[in-house]
Design an enzyme around this catalytic site. Structure first.
Site, short mmCIF file in Angstrom:
data_model
loop_
_atom_site.label_atom_id
_atom_site.label_comp_id
_atom_site.label_asym_id
_atom_site.label_seq_id
_atom_site.Cartn_x
_atom_site.Cartn_y
_atom_site.Cartn_z
N ASP A 151 0.67 -1.14 -0.13
CA ASP A 151 -0.06 -0.20 0.14
C ASP A 151 0.92 1.37 0.21
O ASP A 151 2.03 1.22 -0.11
CB ASP A 151 -0.94 -0.13 1.18
N GLU A 211 3.77 1.61 2.45
CA GLU A 211 4.55 0.37 2.35
C GLU A 211 4.52 -0.47 3.33
O GLU A 211 5.57 -1.12 3.69
CB GLU A 211 6.05 1.08 2.02
#
Length: 311
Positions: A127, A130
């Protein structure tokens, strides 16, 4: 990047040739650097998230791939190309130089990202934070925005088949975004299909859907009243309300609910309730973040402005 594009657009509107040239050079330099990044054999191809200061891909352990990157790049550079065409009267050949060419396999920076996004849009990745693996509302929202803006540019560039393909794919992505609404919880889930135990974010309540609505709206995408990723979406506002209510409980600073004049204070907002990153360590306690707090304020102002303009 959007700030620089806005600066370029505003300079052209104002007849400010000096700043116009300055901003345009920055954007062309960015486009050329990104073209080099795209051609470098990174381990995850166009979705490689991290590069060294010398421009080479970072090869150490990291949360990769991150599929939002190519879409955000295509969204920004498509917007730049459209400003060049509409406000500086750039020729199509200028755009074809490195930004967009009607050819497959793609070799121009925007076309490569749009073709890539069209192929991988439904794949899992990390996402925007990270951290979490799965399919993410934010990532899908910027996929849809990039393909929508790319369709507009492809049409102008005479790439009719690609324009239709991008438009059809964007429509499918838009419908997929509706899957993230949880009737039971009353908000948009940040991530779906996350492996059990892989993320501490059990609530899936996150500021990311608000950021998705704001970031895509800025480029003129997702402005429909009934669009789940729009800044005027009831789902986005329900998510913002749920996040604010939870943050009032989570953070000590939010126990102060009025200023010295007795006026109500909105709560400070963090990324998500289970956040363990404090800015230095990942095994600590998350904290309010000015970008997240400002995002909720921006959502209110931007949506109000949209409703006023709509009458």
């Amino acid at each position: 990047m959007s700030v620089v594009i806005d600066g370029f657009s505003d300079a052209l509107d104002d007849g400010d040739e000096s700043n116009g040239r300055k901003y345009e050079k920055l954007l062309w330099d960015y486009a050329r650097l990104e073209l080099e990044h795209q051609k470098d054999p990174a381990s995850t191809g166009l979705s490689e998230p991290k590069f060294e200061v010398n421009g080479r891909p970072f090869t150490g352990p990291w949360g990769r791939p991150q599929h939002d990157g190519p879409s955000l790049r295509a969204l920004a550079l498509s917007s730049f190309a459209l400003v060049l065409l509409e406000k500086r009267n750039a020729s199509l050949d200028e755009i074809r130089d490195i930004l967009y060419r009607d050819e497959l396999p793609a070799t121009s920076v925007i076309k490569m990202d749009l073709e890539h996004t069209s192929r991988i849009w439904n794949e899992s990745c990390f996402d925007l934070w990270e951290e979490s693996w799965g399919r993410h509302f934010y990532t899908l929202a910027v996929h849809r925005a990039a393909l929508t803006k790319g369709r507009e540019l492809a049409t102008i560039m005479g790439d009719a088949g690609a324009a239709e393909f991008y438009n059809q794919t964007a429509s499918v992505v838009a419908r997929t975004l509706e899957d993230f609404w949880s009737t039971e919880r009353g908000y948009l889930m940040a991530t779906l299909n996350s492996p059990e135990g892989s993320s501490p974010k059990v609530s899936q309540l996150d500021v990311a859907p608000i950021l998705a609505a704001l970031h895509t709206h800025h480029f003129g995408v997702g402005i429909g009243i009934h669009d789940v990723a729009s800044i005027t979406s009831g789902e986005v506002f329900a998510t913002a309300l749920a996040l604010a209510d939870q943050m009032r409980i989570d953070y000590e600073i939010n126990k102060v609910s009025e200023d010295t004049h007795g006026e109500a204070l909105a709560p400070a907002i963090g990324r998500y309730p289970e956040d363990t990153y404090d800015g230095y360590e990942t095994n600590s306690r998350g904290n309010p973040w000015f970008l997240a707090t400002n995002a909720l304020a921006q959502l209110c102002y931007a949506s109000a402005s949209t409703w006023v303009k709509a009458g």
